[in-house]
Design a protein around this motif. Structure first.
Motif, short mmCIF file in Angstrom:
data_model
loop_
_atom_site.label_atom_id
_atom_site.label_comp_id
_atom_site.label_asym_id
_atom_site.label_seq_id
_atom_site.Cartn_x
_atom_site.Cartn_y
_atom_site.Cartn_z
N ILE A 199 3.27 12.94 -0.94
CA ILE A 199 3.59 11.81 -1.81
C ILE A 199 3.06 12.06 -3.21
O ILE A 199 3.69 11.70 -4.19
CB ILE A 199 3.06 10.49 -1.22
N PHE B 265 4.53 2.38 1.72
CA PHE B 265 5.53 3.16 1.00
C PHE B 265 5.94 4.37 1.84
O PHE B 265 7.13 4.67 1.95
CB PHE B 265 4.95 3.59 -0.35
N ARG C 51 4.46 9.39 -5.64
CA ARG C 51 3.37 8.48 -6.00
C ARG C 51 3.66 7.81 -7.35
O ARG C 51 3.40 6.61 -7.53
CB ARG C 51 2.04 9.21 -6.07
N SER D 72 0.83 -1.20 0.00
CA SER D 72 0.00 0.00 0.00
C SER D 72 0.87 1.26 0.00
O SER D 72 2.05 1.20 0.30
CB SER D 72 -0.91 0.01 1.23
N ILE D 73 0.22 2.36 -0.30
CA ILE D 73 0.91 3.64 -0.28
C ILE D 73 1.33 3.99 1.16
O ILE D 73 2.35 4.65 1.36
CB ILE D 73 0.03 4.74 -0.92
N TYR E 51 6.17 5.12 -6.72
CA TYR E 51 5.47 3.97 -6.12
C TYR E 51 4.78 3.15 -7.21
O TYR E 51 4.88 1.93 -7.23
CB TYR E 51 4.45 4.47 -5.10
#
Length: 75
Positions: free
Chosen positions: A24, A7, A66, A3-4, A69
């Motif tokens: 992010i 991260f 992001r 998941s973010i 990611y």
């Protein structure tokens, strides 16, 4: 890394960057303390965490954390 949020934890634990969800998604110039050395370190950490090679050219095209990611998790 699933998941973010994981991260964000990785950014904090491995790079010492305390970022919010908004940061992010923002440009790198909006991330407090960010510099290009962090990008190289992050790429190394992400390859270790994911167990796969990550395209450096794709990471260089990223406009935000992001985006990095998304490259790392294959989105």
């Amino acid at each position: 890394m699933k998941s973010i949020d994981e991260f964000a934890d990785l950014l904090r634990d491995e790079l010492g960057l305390h970022v919010t969800a908004e940061q992010i998604g923002a440009g790198f110039d909006q991330v407090p303390g960010w510099d290009s050395v962090h990008l190289l370190a992050l790429l190394t950490v992400l390859e270790r965490e994911t167990g796969r090679r990550i395209s450096f050219p794709d990471v260089l095209e990223a406009a935000s954390l992001r985006d990095v990611y998304a490259v790392a998790v294959g989105e």
